[in-house]
Write a protein that holds these residues in place. Structure first.
Motif, PDB file in Angstrom:
ATOM      1  N   PRO A 121     -13.490  -1.174  -0.724  1.00  0.00           N
ATOM      2  CA  PRO A 121     -14.721  -0.700  -0.074  1.00  0.00           C
ATOM      3  C   PRO A 121     -14.468  -0.252   1.358  1.00  0.00           C
ATOM      4  O   PRO A 121     -13.611  -0.814   2.068  1.00  0.00           O
ATOM      5  N   ALA A 122     -15.219   0.756   1.792  1.00  0.00           N
ATOM      6  CA  ALA A 122     -15.043   1.301   3.136  1.00  0.00           C
ATOM      7  C   ALA A 122     -15.206   0.233   4.203  1.00  0.00           C
ATOM      8  O   ALA A 122     -14.502   0.235   5.223  1.00  0.00           O
TER       9      ALA A 122
ATOM     10  N   VAL B  97     -12.783  -2.961   8.775  1.00  0.00           N
ATOM     11  CA  VAL B  97     -12.534  -4.200   9.508  1.00  0.00           C
ATOM     12  C   VAL B  97     -11.046  -4.539   9.520  1.00  0.00           C
ATOM     13  O   VAL B  97     -10.535  -5.112  10.494  1.00  0.00           O
ATOM     14  N   ILE B  98     -10.324  -4.173   8.467  1.00  0.00           N
ATOM     15  CA  ILE B  98      -8.876  -4.392   8.450  1.00  0.00           C
ATOM     16  C   ILE B  98      -8.205  -3.561   9.544  1.00  0.00           C
ATOM     17  O   ILE B  98      -7.324  -4.046  10.262  1.00  0.00           O
TER      18      ILE B  98
ATOM     19  N   ARG C  51       5.732  -3.822  -7.841  1.00  0.00           N
ATOM     20  CA  ARG C  51       5.572  -2.457  -8.352  1.00  0.00           C
ATOM     21  C   ARG C  51       4.102  -2.064  -8.519  1.00  0.00           C
ATOM     22  O   ARG C  51       3.795  -0.886  -8.717  1.00  0.00           O
ATOM     23  N   TRP C  52       3.188  -3.020  -8.443  1.00  0.00           N
ATOM     24  CA  TRP C  52       1.767  -2.724  -8.587  1.00  0.00           C
ATOM     25  C   TRP C  52       1.030  -2.668  -7.256  1.00  0.00           C
ATOM     26  O   TRP C  52      -0.190  -2.680  -7.222  1.00  0.00           O
ATOM     27  N   LEU C  53       1.747  -2.614  -6.150  1.00  0.00           N
ATOM     28  CA  LEU C  53       1.089  -2.669  -4.852  1.00  0.00           C
ATOM     29  C   LEU C  53       0.789  -1.311  -4.239  1.00  0.00           C
ATOM     30  O   LEU C  53      -0.134  -1.184  -3.438  1.00  0.00           O
ATOM     31  N   SER C  54       1.548  -0.298  -4.575  1.00  0.00           N
ATOM     32  CA  SER C  54       1.408   0.996  -3.892  1.00  0.00           C
ATOM     33  C   SER C  54      -0.003   1.566  -4.028  1.00  0.00           C
ATOM     34  O   SER C  54      -0.536   2.152  -3.077  1.00  0.00           O
TER      35      SER C  54
ATOM     36  N   ASP D 112      -1.829   2.274  -0.492  1.00  0.00           N
ATOM     37  CA  ASP D 112      -2.184   3.661  -0.170  1.00  0.00           C
ATOM     38  C   ASP D 112      -3.631   3.798   0.305  1.00  0.00           C
ATOM     39  O   ASP D 112      -3.982   4.785   0.957  1.00  0.00           O
ATOM     40  N   GLN D 113      -4.468   2.830  -0.016  1.00  0.00           N
ATOM     41  CA  GLN D 113      -5.875   2.870   0.410  1.00  0.00           C
ATOM     42  C   GLN D 113      -6.111   2.174   1.752  1.00  0.00           C
ATOM     43  O   GLN D 113      -7.204   2.259   2.310  1.00  0.00           O
TER      44      GLN D 113
END
Length: 300
Positions: A25-26, A31-32, A51-54, A58-59
């Motif tokens: 979510p935006a 906040v991050i 391998r499932w993190l990209s 990317d977001q």
């Protein structure tokens, strides 16, 4: 950065950071970005393998540190470097398999491996293993081959059986061999090396961050404060009104140790009851950006 804000924020991914459509979510992204700009450390703590993190990184506005595979891997997502790994050894795998055959007959098994080269398949599964989610990238091998070498985690699957019931069926039989947990209620449990959890990975990171900041006396207020990370977590109940040094978010049993480790453990509104019971606070759901709802207390 001042002592009025946390120094480390750790979050689970699925059911926590991302919404039901696997999007961040935006409000969470915003906040991050602010907490990282302020000098705090942001960490992904997930059952997902590296391998499932990209697709998640990317977001994000930053490529963070990550505790993956329920603590078996600590990595820098910016460089892809594995900072540490903890494997479940073949001897333990064989012993766990014996217990599974006795207590959960008919269970299929799979393993998340630490790939050694580009041709090495990282996820292997026995012919009778049925995925709990869509997962086309795997290599089907014989049952014994799944157990043939050390792994990041071993998975056992019994479709139609609640994951909690699977764990209960093994109670007292595997605790000396491995840590067992689950991140979905849909008949899937996961085994890691004994003592390996999201909390152990975060404790390792916190200790490392503390050493780095103490080695740089000119780092300023942010660096000085970060030096307290290793010694100020999991020290008991936070005093009323005190600002937590570490904050963690989660929704499933594989988050329990992490929520207890943090000064302030937050369960998502969509978390299962056992996680709600263990948390210091219950926030909004993942679809409602519950992470941002809490963090805006300090970054607003």
């Amino acid at each position: 950065m001042t002592g009025s804000r946390p120094l480390l924020v750790a979050t689970d991914i699925d059911g926590t950071l991302v919404d039901r459509n696997d999007r961040i979510p935006a409000a969470n992204r915003a906040v991050i970005a602010e907490l990282v700009a302020d000098g705090a450390t942001f960490v992904l703590a997930t059952g997902r393998p590296p391998r499932w993190l990209s697709q998640v990184v990317d977001q994000l506005p930053v490529a963070p540190l990550a505790v993956c595979a329920n603590g078996a891997v600590v990595m820098d997502t910016a460089s892809g470097e594995f900072l540490s790994t903890r494997l479940l050894e073949a001897e333990a795998l064989a012993a766990i398999d014996e217990v599974l055959r006795d207590r959960l007959p008919g269970s299929g098994i799979a393993a998340e491996r630490l790939g050694v080269d580009a041709a090495d398949r990282e996820f292997v599964a026995s012919p009778d293993y049925e995925h709990a989610w869509i997962q086309p990238e795997h290599l089907e091998v014989g049952h014994s081959e799944v157990l043939a070498r050390p792994v990041l985690k071993l998975l056992a699957r019994v479709p139609g059986m609640p994951s909690a019931d699977m764990v209960e069926a093994l109670r007292g039989e595997v605790h000396h061999l491995a840590d067992v947990t689950y991140s979905t209620t849909d008949g899937l449990i996961e085994f890691a090396a004994r003592g390996v959890t999201k909390a152990s990975g975060l404790a390792e990171l916190a200790a490392g961050l503390g050493r780095q900041s103490r080695a740089r006396p000119g780092a300023g207020e942010s660096g000085t404060a970060r030096g307290t990370l290793a010694s100020s977590t999991a020290q008991g109940t936070l005093a009323p009104g005190a600002v937590p040094v570490t904050v963690a978010f989660g929704d499933m049993p594989n988050d329990l140790e992490m929520l207890r480790w943090a000064d302030h453990g937050v369960a998502m509104g969509n978390a299962i009851p056992v996680v709600h019971a263990a948390a210091d606070e219950i926030t909004l759901t993942n679809d409602e950006a519950g992470l941002a709802h809490v963090l805006r207390r300090w970054w607003n």
